[in-house]
Design an enzyme around this catalytic site. Sequence first.
Site, short mmCIF file in Angstrom:
data_model
loop_
_atom_site.label_atom_id
_atom_site.label_comp_id
_atom_site.label_asym_id
_atom_site.label_seq_id
_atom_site.Cartn_x
_atom_site.Cartn_y
_atom_site.Cartn_z
N ASP A 1 -8.91 -35.79 5.96
CA ASP A 1 -7.44 -36.33 6.24
C ASP A 1 -6.66 -36.24 5.03
O ASP A 1 -7.29 -35.67 3.81
CB ASP A 1 -7.61 -37.87 6.58
N ASP B 1 -6.26 -31.70 -2.25
CA ASP B 1 -6.94 -32.92 -1.62
C ASP B 1 -6.92 -33.06 -0.29
O ASP B 1 -6.14 -33.69 0.48
CB ASP B 1 -6.34 -34.15 -2.38
N ASP C 1 -19.40 -34.54 -4.39
CA ASP C 1 -18.01 -34.84 -3.72
C ASP C 1 -16.76 -34.24 -4.60
O ASP C 1 -17.22 -33.93 -5.89
CB ASP C 1 -17.83 -36.37 -3.36
N HIS D 1 -13.21 -34.02 2.66
CA HIS D 1 -12.65 -34.93 3.74
C HIS D 1 -11.70 -34.24 4.61
O HIS D 1 -10.89 -33.50 3.82
CB HIS D 1 -12.35 -36.44 3.41
N GLU E 1 -10.78 -41.12 4.51
CA GLU E 1 -11.04 -41.05 2.88
C GLU E 1 -9.89 -41.74 2.19
O GLU E 1 -9.95 -42.58 1.44
CB GLU E 1 -11.47 -39.83 2.08
N GLU E 2 -8.53 -41.23 2.86
CA GLU E 2 -7.40 -41.73 2.07
C GLU E 2 -7.14 -43.00 2.45
O GLU E 2 -6.08 -43.77 1.97
CB GLU E 2 -6.26 -40.83 2.60
N HIS F 1 -1.36 -36.01 -3.98
CA HIS F 1 -0.50 -36.71 -3.40
C HIS F 1 1.23 -36.82 -3.35
O HIS F 1 1.86 -37.86 -3.37
CB HIS F 1 -0.83 -38.39 -3.58
#
Length: 475
Positions: free
Chosen positions: A120, A153, A214, A118, A187-188, A449
């Site tokens: 984002d 991520d 994934d 992803h 996705e987030e 994150h």
Amino acid sequence: MKKLLLSIGFLILALVAILLINTLRLTSKQVPSEPVEKVAISDDVFLHLSKAIQFKTISFSEEAIPDSAEFLGFHRFLEATFPLVHSKLSLEKINSYSLLYKWQGSDTSLKPIILMSHQDVVPVDEPTLQQWEAGPFEGKITDTHIIGRGTLDDKGTLMGVLEAVEKLLSENYVPARTIYIASGHDEEVGGPKGAGLIAAHLKKQGVQAAMTLDEGGFFAEGLVPGLSGPVAMINLGEKGFASFRLIVRTNGGHSSAPPKENTIGILAKAIVDLENNQLPYKLVPPIDAQLEYLGPELPFLPRIAFANPWLFKSQLLEGLNAHTTTAPTIIDGGVKNNVIPTVAEATINFRILPGETIESVQAHIESIVSDKVTVEPVGFLTNPPAVSRVDSEPYRILEKTIRNLHPETTVVPGLLGGATDSRYFTEISDEVYRFYPIRIDPKSMERFHGIDEKISKENYKEIIQFSYHLIKNFQ
């Protein structure tokens, strides 16, 4: 008394014999590794990832509109960085921002594979900026790492796959099996407008893939007690996601004359009751497969426990977090220190174990809390997706690719506690797995994150190497 003691002794010996027999029967499931010639990868890939990090493709909330300048700028960057990918693969933009590449294979009888990622990233907490080694969107390259939001991520995976495909195209490689590269933009915040629509688009076209891969699995280093080498976690499934708002409404009042049941007190008791009455631990797929694959690689004493889950189930399942978790995340109520509020609310997040559902979790909540508490589902919700098989041909190829490149690694199937975009692809893919060779240790786990997200140069090249060989091994 003598007969009783003899009986007890016999039972103890029988128990020990059963434990030992089961332990000895628990043999390694690791496939043998074969020598593989690794491809040369230029250091230019570090600059490419650095530039990718500089685009602030942030997902702030489910309602927020994507920053078109950042996302479309990132797309133009990808086109310039990977000219062969963009000239030889077809590209569709789904909902303006999500990307779906198609690399047509030469044999249409073979089912395609889908490689996911992803674009984002999550926002950065402003108060933490001074704690970063470098700016989170600076893309700084040090002697050992690339620093920035998205390195782990998930731009590291997206860029790694594209680097591998660009390399294969430069070698005039043509796959027998069609390959899709799917990259959502939200996705987030749940992925419904990105990966969800990509999957719907492929379903409408009649696509049925052999495998979707994934994020969500990784090389665990120093995270499995008893194992000194890395453990490659291939997650066969993932937990569902649901949040529920607990709402208490009363007549309120003055704090000098508090009622017997206070608004906040009722809410607080509901939260404590939920934490003290959590959903049970269960031995469900793929937890059973995880025990079978991990157990034989452990030292003798823990191996006994893994070989005999009938006796040690409670300890094993607790260690693997094999239940639907309960986490209070938001609480709100009150306007003044001498006023009892008329309304107080809390949000409780649940990560749902396969076999349970959003509805069963809500029923559990309502059975625990007072009838003075209203329970409402809130925000993004998803049930656990289907669990993929460990005995499939795609799993074998994935496992073999890992073992050939990293023979020191123990490959283990598992269950992901978080949620990924891959859950949208279970209807259009025979198997869905979650793994890329990102190395995670107790320190780097905090960087997801969090502060100082970064990836080592060596590990980033491992992602490219893995993607390159996986594509070739699927042909």
